[in-house]
Design an enzyme around this catalytic site. Structure first.
Site, mmCIF file in Angstrom:
data_model
loop_
_atom_site.group_PDB
_atom_site.id
_atom_site.type_symbol
_atom_site.label_atom_id
_atom_site.label_comp_id
_atom_site.label_asym_id
_atom_site.label_seq_id
_atom_site.Cartn_x
_atom_site.Cartn_y
_atom_site.Cartn_z
ATOM 1 N N GLY A 198 107.469 85.127 -24.731
ATOM 2 C CA GLY A 198 106.987 85.941 -25.732
ATOM 3 C C GLY A 198 107.310 87.551 -25.234
ATOM 4 N N ASP A 246 112.368 75.894 -14.957
ATOM 5 C CA ASP A 246 113.348 76.922 -15.478
ATOM 6 C C ASP A 246 113.668 78.178 -14.387
ATOM 7 O OD1 ASP A 246 114.691 78.267 -17.503
ATOM 8 O OD2 ASP A 246 113.052 79.230 -18.408
ATOM 9 N N VAL A 273 106.285 90.849 -23.375
ATOM 10 C CA VAL A 273 105.923 91.391 -22.279
ATOM 11 C C VAL A 273 105.486 92.739 -22.320
ATOM 12 C CG1 VAL A 273 106.140 91.145 -19.818
ATOM 13 C CG2 VAL A 273 107.284 89.509 -21.168
ATOM 14 N N GLY A 275 109.778 93.984 -22.685
ATOM 15 C CA GLY A 275 110.808 93.019 -22.515
ATOM 16 C C GLY A 275 110.301 91.582 -23.430
#
Ligand code: NAG
Ligand code: NAG
Ligand code: NAG
Ligand code: NAG
Ligand code: NAG
Ligand code: NAG
Ligand code: NAG
Ligand code: NAG
Length: 750
Positions: free
Chosen positions: A481, A592, A483, A476
């Site tokens: 960034g 977040d 993964v 992903g």
């Protein structure tokens, strides 16, 4: 291309050892021929005198032009040998010192009586040694003194030194001698004149040398220090340059009476070889201390030259009775301007004043003077020597630069291939070195030093992570960034490789990583370690097999999610946030919170990911002005003020609850945002039933869903003070979760 530079290619590093091995084998196979000069050197004594002339007096060599017997010396160079001593002593005939001893009484101005007692005539100088190569001889000279028994009476013992007769070959060396005075008060007069024994004082020049030692009062005696000859008990003066001194008189000037006669009766003056005399304070005390200590005298240096004539100009015939008779010799005009001296040429030594006196030097026997390294082969030749390097080596043995070279055979065999390999190996080494340096730089930049101290975090080498970072492992892409999923130390991990060029600052980053690595909570994704050896640090987390809540809720709708699961996800996620917010040492805000950052393990236990890091990213993005990431979850107050608080996370969590109960994306496009729709619905009817996910909106659960919705609405309050704390939220969710479970267990038996 990139692969060859970044990979320390094992396959490329092979040729180097192979070359070395070949080289070693070949060089060992070639025998080192050690060429020794086989010629046995005749160690015969070189003649230093004319034929049939004695060459020694006692154990001292007497080389021509010096000599003892008539016909064995050049005019002016006669040496007398006194055999009443053992060993015999050599004296320079026609030279020596007159001692002028006189007494002065009642030396009180304006009148005093001076009594001339005696004048000892011509005590010849005893020779110490003669050096033909240096054009000098050393001899013992006398010490002049003046002593006083009382305040006003003196006995002076003044030396008049004379070197030679008429046109003398000898001069006092002005370079190698100094004038020394020692005593309580010394001022030295020096007379110099051409030799004239009959009339002392005739045709003389008088020089006053500024050698003054002045310690008039007793208290000044303390200023005298051992080893220092700078006018305190001891004075030193250079002799005037280029002064042809053939006769030298030393005398003292004193204008006042000796007030220190009891302790310091004597003063001394001497011309002596420079650096020979070491002043010591006891020398100032006592009677005639220095003459008694050095009964033979003190050493001084005499320059000698051939006084008649000069070196012939080029192409001119030599002067009559030319002295430089040996081959391989040269002539040099004497520096004093009078006469000349003979020298052997470089690499020759011996006596230039006799035929065949200059002989070739075997430099190979004098390695100290003529260097030839141990790797060289010394070869003497006429007028020089050679020192080539041993076979198999190149360089210069004289300069000591011999070094192994590739044997010719090896060069032929390996030829160009070897060269190419060597170049390849060297470039590889350079590349590896550069790479290593870069690695280190990144490591430091990313706060490696700080993290080294935190021993609970693993620091991975980039080589170890490399196999994981390939496209087949890609799972992903997020704000942080890419993964990747992989296996590291038998543990399933998620490796997060940041977008290169992201500007995470070293220390700050390191601190965040340390904080995160300290957090151990069942609802927070564990940071396993990181790799700092790359431009942007790579982070390694525990791997969670069910992906994110975002995937489960929206992308993978086939997965059934009953309310129980959703409720426990909400409650446990809240618990994770509470834990972070309530950490006493460092309160950690997420910044977040969103379903994409809530990961689920195989049992659907939620774990919050990207603590701190995500906030850094978010801030970084804001700094760079390009806001990506989901605005839908962000606290509008935070967006307005830029001030991130715990309540900002509470707002975001409210959105997460809404998504959980509606299974709709916060950014759902049909008619405005989920939050706005929900808040509007809730404002109108105090309920938002139509927005609930049909899958869970069963009648018996509506109460719980309403409670969840009301919690969410509270979280979304734009008045920050009205928002609950995360602990309140978590508590209420846990109560709801428990009550739902008990309700469920009650229902089951039915
Ligand atoms: C000469 O002999 C004396 C006494 O035997 C010794 O002290 C001195 O060093 C010798 N000098 C040389 C130049 O051999
Ligand atoms: C040798 O020295 C002694 C003692 O100084 C002296 O008496 C003698 O005259 C000298 N002999 C010669 C030949 O100069
Ligand atoms: C010098 O001469 C005087 C008499 O002329 C005498 O009394 C004295 O002792 C002499 N001194 C020395 C050092 O010979
Ligand atoms: C100088 O050295 C001597 C011994 O060589 C010693 O007796 C004397 O005290 C020293 N003088 C000073 C001023 O140190
Ligand atoms: C004075 O010192 C120098 C250097 O230490 C030494 O070579 C020399 O022999 C000494 N002179 C005397 C008279 O001892
Ligand atoms: C040196 O020169 C003088 C005359 O100037 C002469 O009488 C003497 O013999 C010469 N000596 C030598 C060794 O040539
Ligand atoms: C030595 O001096 C003489 C005369 O002063 C001169 O003609 C000659 O060239 C000089 N020789 C050398 C080698 O300097
Ligand atoms: C220099 O010396 C060598 C021996 O050492 C001799 O063979 C040669 O002839 C000499 N040269 C002259 C010019 O005398």
């Amino acid at each position: 291309m990139a692969m060859t530079t970044t990979t320390p290619s094992q396959s490329h590093s092979q040729p180097l050892p192979v070359i070395l091995l070949l080289f070693l084998l070949l060089s060992a196979a070639i025998p080192h021929l050690i060429l020794e000069a086989a010629a046995a050197e005749q160690d015969e004594q070189q003649p230093i005198t004319l034929a049939d002339c004695p060459n020694k007096c006692g154990n001292m060599s007497i080389p021509y032009p010096f000599g003892m017997k008539p016909g064995c010396f050049r005019e002016g160079f006669q040496v007398t040998c006194n055999d009443s001593f053992n060993p015999h002593r050599a004296y320079l005939a026609n030279s020596g010192a007159y001692q002028h001893i006189f007494e002065e009484h009642d030396r009180v101005e304006p009148e005093w009586s001076q009594v001339w007692n005696r004048s000892l005539d011509n005590t010849a100088f005893e020779l110490i040694d003669i050096s033909i190569a240096n054009g000098e001889a050393r001899a013992y000279g006398a010490v002049s003194s003046v002593c006083s028994q009382n305040r006003n009476d003196y006995i002076s013992n003044n030396q008049m030194m004379h070197l030679g007769n008429k046109i003398s070959p000898f001069l006092l060396s002005t370079e190698r001698n100094v004038l020394i005075g020692v005593g309580w008060r010394v001022q030295i007069r020096v007379y110099s004149h051409l030799w004239s024994p009959s009339v002392p004082g005739n045709s003389q020049k008088e020089l006053m040398l500024s050698c003054i030692s002045d310690l008039m009062e007793p208290q000044f005696l303390a200023f005298a220090t051992n080893g220092s000859c700078k006018g305190r008990g001891c004075c030193e003066a250079a002799l005037p340059e280029a002064l042809p001194i053939t006769v030298l008189g030393l005398a003292f000037t004193m204008s006042q009476t000796n007030t220190l006669f009891k302790t310091n009766p004597c003063s001394y003056a001497m011309v002596v070889e420079s650096l020979w005399y070491n002043f010591s304070t006891p020398d100032m005390y006592g009677y005639e201390v220095l003459p008694n200590r050095y009964p033979r005298g003190v050493p001084f240096v005499i320059d000698f030259s051939i006084p008649n004539g000069s070196c012939p100009a080029k192409g001119q015939p030599p002067p009559p009775d030319y002295a430089c008779v040996s081959g391989n010799s040269s002539c040099a005009n004497a520096t004093s301007g009078q006469g000349y001296v003979c020298k052997c040429l470089d690499h020759y030594d011996g006596n230039p004043y006799i035929v065949n006196g200059c002989q070739d030097i075997n430099e190979c026997k004098l390695r100290d003077l003529y260097p030839c390294s141990a790797d060289g082969v010394c070869k003497n030749r006429l007028g020089g020597y050679d020192c080539p390097c041993k076979p198999g080596m190149k360089g210069d043995g004289i300069k000591g630069t011999c070094a192994d070279k590739f044997p010719i055979a090896a060069r032929v065999i390996l030829g160009g291939i070897g060269g190419v390999f060597v170049i390849a190996a060297i470039s590889l080494l350079i590349l590896l070195h550069k790479e290593k340096k870069k690695t280190r730089e990144f490591y430091e930049k990313n706060g490696g030093r700080t993290l080294e101290k935190a021993n609970f975090i693993k620091l991975f080498e980039k080589e170890k992570l490399k196999p994981i970072l390939k496209s087949s492992n890609f799972i992903g892409k997020g704000a942080f960034g890419e993964v990747y999923k992989g296996l590291l130390d038998n543990e399933q991990v998620a490796v997060k490789k940041p977008i290169t060029g992201s500007v995470l600052e070293n220390e700050q980053f390191a601190n965040e990583v340390i904080i995160q690595s300290q957090i151990i909570h069942k609802n927070i994704v564990r940071l396993v370690g990181c790799c700092l050896e790359v431009d942007a640090p790579i982070l390694v987390y525990e791997f969670l097999c069910n992906g994110s809540l975002d995937d489960i809720l929206h992308d993978n709708r086939k997965v059934p999610l009953n309310l129980g699961v959703r409720l426990s996800i909400a409650a446990e996620s809240a618990d994770g946030l509470v834990y972070m917010h309530s950490k006493t040492s460092t309160k950690i805000l997420h910044g977040d919170v969103k379903p994409a950052n809530i990961l689920l393990d195989d049992k659907f236990v939620p774990k919050i990911s990207d603590f701190g890091i995500s906030r850094l990213i978010a801030r970084d993005i804001q700094h760079t002005g390009s806001i990506i990431g989901d605005m839908s979850y962000m606290d509008p107050v935070y967006l307005q003020t830029g001030l991130l608080t715990e309540k900002s996370d509470v707002y975001s969590f409210g959105v997460v609850i809404l998504e959980l109960i509606s299974r709709k994306k916060a950014t759902h496009s049909d008619g405005g945002s989920l939050v706005n729709n929900f808040l509007e619905a809730y404002k109108k009817e105090k309920k938002a039933t139509p927005l609930f996910d049909e899958e869970i909106a069963v009648t018996e659960d509506l109460e719980i869903l309403d409670s969840l919705a009301s919690i969410a609405v509270e979280c979304l309050n734009l008045d920050v003070d009205q928002r609950p704390w995360m602990t309140d939220v978590a508590e209420r969710l846990i109560i709801l979760d428990r009550s739902r479970k008990s309700q469920f267990t009650l229902h089951v038996p039915v």
